[in-house]
Design a protein around this motif. Sequence first.
Motif, PDB file in Angstrom:
ATOM      1  N   SER A  17      59.262  38.860  49.776  1.00  6.62           N
ATOM      2  CA  SER A  17      58.004  39.392  50.284  1.00  6.62           C
ATOM      3  C   SER A  17      57.769  40.796  49.768  1.00  6.62           C
ATOM      4  N   SER A  18      58.842  41.598  49.713  1.00  7.26           N
ATOM      5  CA  SER A  18      58.720  42.973  49.226  1.00  7.26           C
ATOM      6  C   SER A  18      58.304  43.007  47.767  1.00  7.26           C
ATOM      7  N   ASN A  19      58.904  42.133  46.951  1.00  5.20           N
ATOM      8  CA  ASN A  19      58.553  42.080  45.530  1.00  5.20           C
ATOM      9  C   ASN A  19      57.118  41.625  45.343  1.00  5.20           C
ATOM     10  N   SER A  20      56.695  40.615  46.128  1.00  6.90           N
ATOM     11  CA  SER A  20      55.331  40.117  46.026  1.00  6.90           C
ATOM     12  C   SER A  20      54.341  41.194  46.439  1.00  6.90           C
ATOM     13  N   LYS A  21      54.685  41.933  47.491  1.00  2.31           N
ATOM     14  CA  LYS A  21      53.782  42.950  48.005  1.00  2.31           C
ATOM     15  C   LYS A  21      53.492  44.019  46.946  1.00  2.31           C
ATOM     16  N   SER A  22      54.499  44.397  46.188  1.00  2.00           N
ATOM     17  CA  SER A  22      54.321  45.446  45.193  1.00  2.00           C
ATOM     18  C   SER A  22      53.373  45.035  44.084  1.00  2.00           C
ATOM     19  N   THR A  23      53.257  43.737  43.819  1.00  4.61           N
ATOM     20  CA  THR A  23      52.370  43.273  42.754  1.00  4.61           C
ATOM     21  C   THR A  23      51.032  42.782  43.281  1.00  4.61           C
ATOM     22  N   LEU A  24      50.990  42.330  44.524  1.00  4.85           N
ATOM     23  CA  LEU A  24      49.767  41.737  45.050  1.00  4.85           C
ATOM     24  C   LEU A  24      48.913  42.705  45.863  1.00  4.85           C
ATOM     25  N   ILE A  25      49.482  43.821  46.290  1.00  3.44           N
ATOM     26  CA  ILE A  25      48.684  44.859  46.953  1.00  3.44           C
ATOM     27  C   ILE A  25      48.244  45.854  45.897  1.00  3.44           C
ATOM     28  N   TRP A  26      46.936  45.939  45.676  1.00  6.14           N
ATOM     29  CA  TRP A  26      46.392  46.816  44.635  1.00  6.14           C
ATOM     30  C   TRP A  26      45.857  48.111  45.240  1.00  6.14           C
ATOM     31  N   LYS A  27      46.172  49.224  44.577  1.00  8.92           N
ATOM     32  CA  LYS A  27      45.670  50.528  44.997  1.00  8.92           C
ATOM     33  C   LYS A  27      44.980  51.187  43.817  1.00  8.92           C
ATOM     34  N   PRO A  28      43.818  51.779  44.031  1.00  5.54           N
ATOM     35  CA  PRO A  28      43.136  52.450  42.919  1.00  5.54           C
ATOM     36  C   PRO A  28      43.903  53.678  42.448  1.00  5.54           C
ATOM     37  N   SER A  29      43.837  53.927  41.160  1.00  6.34           N
ATOM     38  CA  SER A  29      44.432  55.126  40.565  1.00  6.34           C
ATOM     39  C   SER A  29      43.363  56.208  40.485  1.00  6.34           C
ATOM     40  N   PRO A  30      43.754  57.463  40.306  1.00  5.98           N
ATOM     41  CA  PRO A  30      42.744  58.518  40.152  1.00  5.98           C
ATOM     42  C   PRO A  30      41.768  58.177  39.027  1.00  5.98           C
ATOM     43  N   GLY A  31      40.490  58.356  39.301  1.00  3.26           N
ATOM     44  CA  GLY A  31      39.463  58.008  38.322  1.00  3.26           C
ATOM     45  C   GLY A  31      38.639  56.828  38.801  1.00  3.26           C
ATOM     46  N   LYS A  32      37.972  56.174  37.837  1.00  2.00           N
ATOM     47  CA  LYS A  32      37.097  55.054  38.164  1.00  2.00           C
ATOM     48  C   LYS A  32      37.708  53.722  37.728  1.00  2.00           C
ATOM     49  N   GLN A  33      37.558  52.730  38.585  1.00  2.00           N
ATOM     50  CA  GLN A  33      37.978  51.367  38.292  1.00  2.00           C
ATOM     51  C   GLN A  33      36.906  50.416  38.802  1.00  2.00           C
ATOM     52  N   VAL A  34      36.892  49.223  38.240  1.00  3.06           N
ATOM     53  CA  VAL A  34      35.899  48.234  38.648  1.00  3.06           C
ATOM     54  C   VAL A  34      36.619  47.003  39.179  1.00  3.06           C
ATOM     55  N   VAL A  35      36.179  46.529  40.341  1.00  2.00           N
ATOM     56  CA  VAL A  35      36.781  45.332  40.939  1.00  2.00           C
ATOM     57  C   VAL A  35      35.677  44.365  41.347  1.00  2.00           C
ATOM     58  N   ARG A  36      36.094  43.148  41.591  1.00  2.00           N
ATOM     59  CA  ARG A  36      35.161  42.140  42.108  1.00  2.00           C
ATOM     60  C   ARG A  36      35.801  41.479  43.329  1.00  2.00           C
ATOM     61  N   ILE A  37      35.150  41.605  44.465  1.00  2.00           N
ATOM     62  CA  ILE A  37      35.622  40.906  45.661  1.00  2.00           C
ATOM     63  C   ILE A  37      35.321  39.424  45.484  1.00  2.00           C
ATOM     64  N   VAL A  38      36.312  38.594  45.755  1.00  2.00           N
ATOM     65  CA  VAL A  38      36.124  37.146  45.659  1.00  2.00           C
ATOM     66  C   VAL A  38      36.331  36.529  47.041  1.00  2.00           C
ATOM     67  N   PRO A  39      35.823  35.328  47.271  1.00  2.00           N
ATOM     68  CA  PRO A  39      36.029  34.681  48.576  1.00  2.00           C
ATOM     69  C   PRO A  39      37.518  34.525  48.888  1.00  2.00           C
ATOM     70  N   TYR A  40      37.844  34.702  50.158  1.00  2.00           N
ATOM     71  CA  TYR A  40      39.227  34.562  50.602  1.00  2.00           C
ATOM     72  C   TYR A  40      39.503  33.096  50.910  1.00  2.00           C
ATOM     73  N   LYS A  41      40.493  32.552  50.263  1.00  2.00           N
ATOM     74  CA  LYS A  41      40.794  31.122  50.391  1.00  2.00           C
ATOM     75  C   LYS A  41      40.967  30.681  51.835  1.00  2.00           C
ATOM     76  N   PHE A  42      41.553  31.532  52.660  1.00  2.00           N
ATOM     77  CA  PHE A  42      41.906  31.141  54.021  1.00  2.00           C
ATOM     78  C   PHE A  42      40.822  31.479  55.045  1.00  2.00           C
ATOM     79  N   GLU A  43      39.738  32.102  54.589  1.00  2.00           N
ATOM     80  CA  GLU A  43      38.580  32.401  55.430  1.00  2.00           C
ATOM     81  C   GLU A  43      37.380  32.562  54.495  1.00  2.00           C
ATOM     82  N   PRO A  44      36.891  31.465  53.922  1.00  2.00           N
ATOM     83  CA  PRO A  44      35.869  31.528  52.868  1.00  2.00           C
ATOM     84  C   PRO A  44      34.581  32.236  53.265  1.00  2.00           C
TER      85      PRO A  44
END
Length: 225
Positions: A17-44
Amino acid sequence: MALNLNHIKQRLNSFSSSNSKSTLIWKPSPGKQVVRIVPYKFEPEFPFIELKFHYGLNNKTYLSPDSFNRPDPIVEFSNKLKKSGTKDEWQFGKKMEPKMRTFVPVLVRGEESMGVRFWGFGKNVYQEILSVIADPDYGNITDLASGRDIVIEFKTAEETGKQFPETTVRVKPNPTPAVDPNNKELMAKIANQTNILDLFPEPTYADLKAAMEQWLSATAADGEE
């Protein structure tokens, strides 16, 4: 003496779980980034996952069962303190309340090959995104075919000169597809999302009570009343 296989499996799962968390929890870095929110499989119908956490409890973070309206010994103790009638105990009880953080599943532009990850944010960002979705000129920005990307600008506390970092969001005006619908690999990654509760396992009432008592003992040892 026989080995406790259940305990061994629990420890293995915690590392996973710890290893998965480090790759699956995303945090923005200083500056600008672009993301797209997608539907959540478990609560569409609602991609926003509201969770409450106890931060800094014995240098750990615990998911609060209060997230799901289940008994939480720390919340119970907090409520008891706040009802005591003294200012100090009310303040201490307030300090012990779990803090809410909202997560959404996102694709990070330029990193789509990493699949769906979870972006967590506080109340202000949450309210801003909800207000955009409530605006009929924007509507459902999470729609895979006609949703909209979000530009995130993150500034550190040093950059803002404030005590905390600052996150601002801007929803792009033009609708775009989240991914090419013919890209079967990316479509599969959206369909096969991780359940965020696999990353934040809910502690038992007994475990949370033991953690609270340990924290209270350490706090008392440090000289706090």
